[in-house]
Design an enzyme around this catalytic site. Structure first.
Site, short mmCIF file in Angstrom:
data_model
loop_
_atom_site.label_atom_id
_atom_site.label_comp_id
_atom_site.label_asym_id
_atom_site.label_seq_id
_atom_site.Cartn_x
_atom_site.Cartn_y
_atom_site.Cartn_z
N ASP A 214 0.59 -1.01 -0.16
CA ASP A 214 -0.01 0.05 0.10
C ASP A 214 0.90 1.35 -0.03
OD1 ASP A 214 0.43 0.91 3.07
OD2 ASP A 214 0.24 -1.17 2.91
N ASP A 216 0.74 3.55 2.49
CA ASP A 216 0.47 4.07 3.76
C ASP A 216 -0.67 4.93 3.79
OD1 ASP A 216 1.26 3.82 6.50
OD2 ASP A 216 2.57 5.73 6.32
#
Length: 274
Positions: A214, A216
Site C-alpha cells: 500500500d 500508507d
C-alpha cells in the site's frame, strides 16, 4: 555445499509450511520464553531450513507482543546460520508501487516497547553490555543473492530501502507518514526491528524481503491503508517472496560462509563490555 541452515521468518501471508519437504514441527522453549510458534524443520532442495511464523500461524500475535528474542534465539539454537525474513510494508515512495519487492539495507527505529538485546543484565541473558555497530544492519552477501534471484525471476524490485519500523499495531497518521517521507525513508513496517538487530547480535546472516502492499496514508490519489487491501495485495503477490527464497536456497548453500560468519561473531565479541 557448505554447512548452512536457513531460517525463514514468515510475515503476514508468507508463512506457508508447504515450502518444506520432510517437515517436522518442534515446540521449543528459550531463556527468553517461547517463540511465536513451532519451528517447522525440513529441507528445500536438500538444504536444511527452519520456518517460523512471526505472528503465529493464525496471526494471533501483534507486532509489539512478538517475542523477537525467543524467535531469534530458537533459530540460532536450531543451528541456523542465515535468516531470510519476509514482511509486508507500506510504501513511502511513488515509484515503490503495491506489489513491488524491496530489499532493505537500512532502518529507522520508532519502536518503544521492545527488548532489542540479549545482553539486558537479567538472569538467563548473555553477560555484559553489547554496543553493537549497526552501520550495516543486513548481511550484504545474502542480500545480493536475493537480489539476483528477483532479477532472474523477472520481478519488479528495488535494490535498497530504508524501513521505518513503527510500534503498531495501528497504522500511521498522515502527519507521521509525511514525516517519514521527509526523512527520505522508503518503506514503513512493524516488525523489522528488533529482529535484524538481534540476529546480528547473535552472529546470524540476516536479510529481508519486503513486499509493498500500500501507500500508507500519504498518497493523495490512492486509497488509505486498511487490512482488507493489505491482505488482498499479499494474496496476489506473496508467491514472489516464496519464489525468491526457493531460487536463493541453493546459491546460499553453495557459498563458503566461514569468513563472513567469523567476521560477524568477531564484531559481536569486540562490542561486548563485561
Amino acid at each position: 555445499m557448505s554447512a548452512v541452515k536457513i531460517g525463514i521468518i514468515g510475515g503476514t501471508g508468507l508463512d506457508n509450511p508447504s515450502l518444506l519437504y520432510n517437515r517436522q514441527e518442534k515446540y521449543v522453549d528459550t531463556p527468553f520464553g517461547k517463540p511465536s510458534d513451532a519451528l517447522i524443520e525440513g529441507t528445500i532442495f536438500d538444504v536444511e531450513c527452519v520456518l517460523l511464523a512471526r505472528h503465529g500461524r493464525n496471526h494471533t500475535i501483534s507486532p509489539t507482543n512478538i517475542n523477537y528474542r525467543a524467535n531469534i534465539w530458537a533459530l540460532q539454537k536450531a543451528g541456523c546460520t542465515h535468516i531470510i525474513a519476509t514482511s509486508a510494508c507500506g510504501s513511502l515512495k511513488e515509484e515503490i508501487k503495491p506489489g513491488h519487492i524491496a530489499f532493505p539495507d537500512q532502518f529507522i527505529d520508532r519502536t518503544v516497547h521492545r527488548m532489542s538485546t540479549f545482553y539486558d543484565g537479567k538472569p538467563g541473558s548473555l553477560i555484559g553490555v553489547c554496543h553493537l555497530p549497526m552501520h550495516t544492519p543486513f548481511c550484504m552477501d545474502t542480500r545480493e543473492i536475493l537480489l539476483e534471484a528477483a532479477k532472474h525471476l523477472g520481478y519488479t524490485y528495488h535494490t535498497t530501502g530504508t524501513v521505518v519500523t513503527i510500534e503498531g499495531p495501528r497504522f500511521s497518521t498522515r502527519a507521521e507518514s509525511e514525516l517519514y517521507r521527509s526523512w527520505n525513508a522508503d518503506l514503513v513496517g512493524m516488525t523489522l526491528v528488533p529482529e535484524v538487530v538481534l540476529a546480528k547480535e547473535i552472529g546470524i546472516c540476516y536479510a529481508s524481503i519486503a513486499l509493498a502492499t500500500d501507500y500508507d496514508c500519504w498518497h493523495q490519489s490512492e486509497a488509505k491503508v486498511c487490512v482488507d487491501d493489505v491482505m488482498k495485495i499479499m494474496k496476489e503477490n506473496s508467491h514472489k517472496a516464496l519464489e525468491i527464497i526457493k531460487h536463493s536456497i541453493l546459491k546460499i548453500a553453495e557459498k563458503d560462509w566461514a569468513e563472513t560468519i567469523k567476521t560477524l561473531k568477531d564484531e559481536v565479541a569486540a562490542s561486548v563490555m563485561v
